[in-house]
Design an enzyme around this catalytic site. Structure first.
Site, PDB file in Angstrom:
ATOM      1  CD  GLU A 117      -3.013  -1.205   2.058  1.00 31.89           C
ATOM      2  OE1 GLU A 117      -4.160  -1.568   1.791  1.00 31.89           O
ATOM      3  OE2 GLU A 117      -2.623  -1.020   3.212  1.00 31.89           O
ATOM      4  CB  CYS A 130       3.094   7.384   3.317  1.00 35.41           C
ATOM      5  SG  CYS A 130       3.595   6.179   4.536  1.00 35.41           S
ATOM      6  CB  CYS A 137       7.658  -5.382   8.834  1.00 32.65           C
ATOM      7  SG  CYS A 137       9.078  -4.608   9.616  1.00 32.65           S
ATOM      8  CB  CYS A 141       6.976  -2.667  16.461  1.00 31.41           C
ATOM      9  SG  CYS A 141       8.636  -2.359  15.818  1.00 31.41           S
ATOM     10  CB  CYS A 144       3.576  -1.917  14.187  1.00 24.74           C
ATOM     11  SG  CYS A 144       3.549  -1.789  12.388  1.00 24.74           S
ATOM     12  N   GLY A 202       7.203  -1.994   6.123  1.00 27.54           N
ATOM     13  CA  GLY A 202       8.585  -2.452   6.034  1.00 27.54           C
ATOM     14  C   GLY A 202       9.597  -1.564   6.730  1.00 27.54           C
ATOM     15  CD  GLU A 203      13.883  -0.435   9.591  1.00 28.33           C
ATOM     16  OE1 GLU A 203      13.087  -0.053  10.450  1.00 28.33           O
ATOM     17  OE2 GLU A 203      14.717   0.327   9.061  1.00 28.33           O
ATOM     18  CB  SER A 234      10.461   6.231   9.146  1.00 30.17           C
ATOM     19  OG  SER A 234      10.102   5.864  10.458  1.00 30.17           O
ATOM     20  CB  SER A 256      10.208   4.157  15.119  1.00 31.25           C
ATOM     21  OG  SER A 256       9.745   4.511  13.840  1.00 31.25           O
ATOM     22  CG  ASN A 333      -3.513   5.544  13.724  1.00 29.83           C
ATOM     23  OD1 ASN A 333      -4.435   6.326  13.933  1.00 29.83           O
ATOM     24  ND2 ASN A 333      -2.387   5.920  13.141  1.00 29.83           N
ATOM     25  CB  CYS A 376       1.148   5.372  11.447  1.00 29.65           C
ATOM     26  SG  CYS A 376       1.817   6.908  10.918  1.00 29.65           S
TER      27      CYS A 376
HETATM   28  N1  SAH Z   1       9.578   0.370   9.824  1.00 32.49           N
HETATM   29  C1  SAH Z   1       9.838   1.760   9.887  1.00 32.49           C
HETATM   30  C2  SAH Z   1       8.952   2.584   8.969  1.00 32.49           C
HETATM   31  C3  SAH Z   1       7.500   2.198   8.850  1.00 32.49           C
HETATM   32  S1  SAH Z   1       6.490   2.412  10.297  1.00 32.49           S
HETATM   33  C4  SAH Z   1       9.749   2.268  11.300  1.00 32.49           C
HETATM   34  O1  SAH Z   1       9.323   1.515  12.170  1.00 32.49           O
HETATM   35  O2  SAH Z   1      10.151   3.404  11.536  1.00 32.49           O
HETATM   36  C5  SAH Z   1       6.142   4.173  10.274  1.00 32.49           C
HETATM   37  C6  SAH Z   1       5.812   4.749  11.657  1.00 32.49           C
HETATM   38  O3  SAH Z   1       4.496   4.353  12.069  1.00 32.49           O
HETATM   39  C7  SAH Z   1       6.756   4.287  12.750  1.00 32.49           C
HETATM   40  O4  SAH Z   1       7.153   5.372  13.584  1.00 32.49           O
HETATM   41  C8  SAH Z   1       5.899   3.325  13.499  1.00 32.49           C
HETATM   42  O5  SAH Z   1       6.381   3.128  14.784  1.00 32.49           O
HETATM   43  C9  SAH Z   1       4.552   3.968  13.437  1.00 32.49           C
HETATM   44  N2  SAH Z   1       3.430   3.080  13.767  1.00 32.49           N
HETATM   45  C10 SAH Z   1       3.330   1.759  13.534  1.00 32.49           C
HETATM   46  N3  SAH Z   1       2.144   1.270  13.987  1.00 32.49           N
HETATM   47  C11 SAH Z   1       1.468   2.325  14.480  1.00 32.49           C
HETATM   48  C12 SAH Z   1       0.156   2.474  15.047  1.00 32.49           C
HETATM   49  N4  SAH Z   1      -0.665   1.434  15.160  1.00 32.49           N
HETATM   50  N5  SAH Z   1      -0.226   3.706  15.439  1.00 32.49           N
HETATM   51  C13 SAH Z   1       0.599   4.764  15.265  1.00 32.49           C
HETATM   52  N6  SAH Z   1       1.830   4.687  14.730  1.00 32.49           N
HETATM   53  C14 SAH Z   1       2.268   3.475  14.345  1.00 32.49           C
HETATM   54 FE1  SF4 Z   2       8.139  -3.011  11.065  1.00 29.66          FE
HETATM   55 FE2  SF4 Z   2       8.139  -0.343  11.497  1.00 29.66          FE
HETATM   56 FE3  SF4 Z   2       5.941  -1.829  12.033  1.00 29.66          FE
HETATM   57 FE4  SF4 Z   2       8.127  -2.037  13.580  1.00 29.66          FE
HETATM   58  S1  SF4 Z   2       6.825  -0.205  13.311  1.00 29.66           S
HETATM   59  S2  SF4 Z   2       6.898  -3.751  12.765  1.00 29.66           S
HETATM   60  S3  SF4 Z   2       9.752  -1.802  12.071  1.00 29.66           S
HETATM   61  S4  SF4 Z   2       6.855  -1.496  10.009  1.00 29.66           S
END
Ligand code: SAH
Ligand code: SF4
Length: 408
Positions: A117, A130, A137, A141, A144, A202-203, A234, A256, A333, A376
């Protein structure tokens, strides 16, 4: 009604089986042009012409390339295509956010085409795309949703650039193009997509080479021309790759962070067990070119009763001392099955005030596109659920439009 949605399947094009040149970097483009039966000098010339048409003008068809002779255009069309990732669906939020579900070309027999997406977020002073860097991934986390999916694979550079090409096509964001919903041709109007953030699935630092190559194409001054200052990577904190990102990619960096103690960060961002907070912040301090004009963004997701106390806000400020930084507070979220809740608004404001009073910009990120599950951490698996629901509704005779409608 809060939500408008447009479900749209882009048809399979006849050229789909041909190798697509769209999204390829300069070196790759030249390599593929070796398939043409022409001199090395002509190959170089054709590569430069194609670059201009693909990345400056947004051509989707060789026939449009009027600076290239007719026979050569036909020869190119016999061997190559300019196919982008296919649009499976487009959803438009009531706040103008757009989310595309894109299907990549199959990589081999049995591959049905991975889906990712991409989200476009218009704001008063910018338009941000974005993009995703991986399908799923490998990191897990705990807050997420993407982290609950298994990784299918890395995207290649062309697939990353392809997300920008599709978004520009859909928004009419090429020079001289008719802009969707504006009706008029605005050749000199500012670009709709002015910024790119690698904050989709993804990372990005676990797919370093492809991300680097994609950014080289996106930032190329003779093509897509997006300045590296307007591109943000990020990362959840892949410490050993941060110096390389600084030296070889040179975009803006977002970290993050989400917690100020290792014990909690180990739980929220398990990669912290490998690269703890101190090592991460040392890598940030050494990131090249930092100044008040080029700051690192620290992302901090607000989780009720978990990481949102005043003392954590004060600790955050202490930890970041000496790093040119801004702190982005992200309201959590929620997604089905999560054990976390978003902090109350008053708590987020109190946290933000402490950070702000210590001299840091501390914007609270307004959740965008929540109604189309584009915010996010909501990407992909939610879409899969909606599609399953749509299939169910279609089978039971309810129109698909009913799926996205929700009343105020
Ligand atoms: N993997 C990378 C980039 C993608 S995630 C990273 O982790 O930085 C992009 C951002 O969205 C990150 O800061 C992540 O921590 C945040 N994020 C992930 N799940 C979320 C959620 N449910 N609510 C708010 N932010 C979230
Ligand atoms: Fe992967 Fe970023 Fe989600 Fe962590 S926050 S699981 S690194 S996409």
């Amino acid at each position: 009604m809060q939500v408008s949605a447009l479900a749209q399947i882009s048809p399979e094009k006849p050229g789909a089986a041909l190798l697509s040149l769209a999204g390829r970097g300069r070196a790759e483009l030249s390599t593929h042009l070796a398939a043409l039966d022409v001199s090395a000098r002509e190959q170089r010339m054709r590569a430069a012409q194609l670059w201009h048409w693909i990345y400056h003008r947004g051509a989707t068809d060789f026939a449009a390339m009027t600076t290239i002779g007719k026979d050569m255009r036909a020869a190119l069309a016999r061997i190559f295509s300019l196919e982008r990732p296919r649009i499976v669906s487009e959803h438009i939020s009531s706040d103008g956010t757009r989310k595309w579900l894109l299907r990549m070309s199959p990589k081999g027999p049995g591959d049905k085409g991975a889906e990712i997406e991409t989200v476009y977020i218009p704001e008063a002073d910018r338009g941000t795309l974005c993009v995703s860097s991986q399908v799923g991934c490998t990191l897990t986390c705990s807050f997420c949703h993407t982290g609950t999916q298994r990784l299918v694979r890395n995207l290649d550079a062309a697939e990353i650039v392809g997300q920008l090409l599709v978004a520009r096509d859909q928004l009419g964001d090429w020079p001289g193009a008719d802009r969707r919903n504006e009706g008029a041709s605005l050749p000199d109007a500012p670009r709709l997509i002015s910024n790119i953030v690698f904050m989709g699935m993804g990372e990005p630092l676990y797919n370093f080479e492809a991300v680097k190559d994609a950014i080289d194409t996106i930032a190329d001054g003779e093509g897509l021309s997006l300045s590296r200052r307007r591109i943000t990577l990020s990362t959840s904190g892949v410490v050993p790759m941060i110096p390389r990102a600084g030296a070889e990619i040179g975009t803006m960096l977002a970290i993050s962070l989400h917690a100020v103690r290792d014990e909690l960060r180990d739980e929220l961002v398990p990669l912290n067990k490998k690269y703890p907070i101190k090592a991460l912040l040392d890598a940030c301090r050494a990131y090249p070119g930092l100044s008040n004009a080029k700051r690192i963004t620290f992302e901090y997701v607000m989780l009720k009763g978990v990481n949102d106390s005043n003392s954590e806000a004060r600790e955050l400020v202490r930890l970041l001392r000496g790093i040119p930084a801004k702190i982005n507070l992200i309201p959590f979220n929620p997604w089905p099955g999560t054990r976390y809740e978003c902090s109350d608004w008053g708590r987020i404001e109190a946290f933000s005030e402490i950070v702000f009073n210590a001299g840091y910009a501390s914007p609270i990120r307004t959740p965008r596109g929540r109604d189309i599950l584009a915010a996010c951490g909501q990407l992909k698996s939610e879409t899969e659920k909606l599609r399953a629901r749509a299939r169910m509704m279609l089978e039971s005779g309810i129109g698909a439009e009913g799926m996205f409608a929700s009343s105020e």
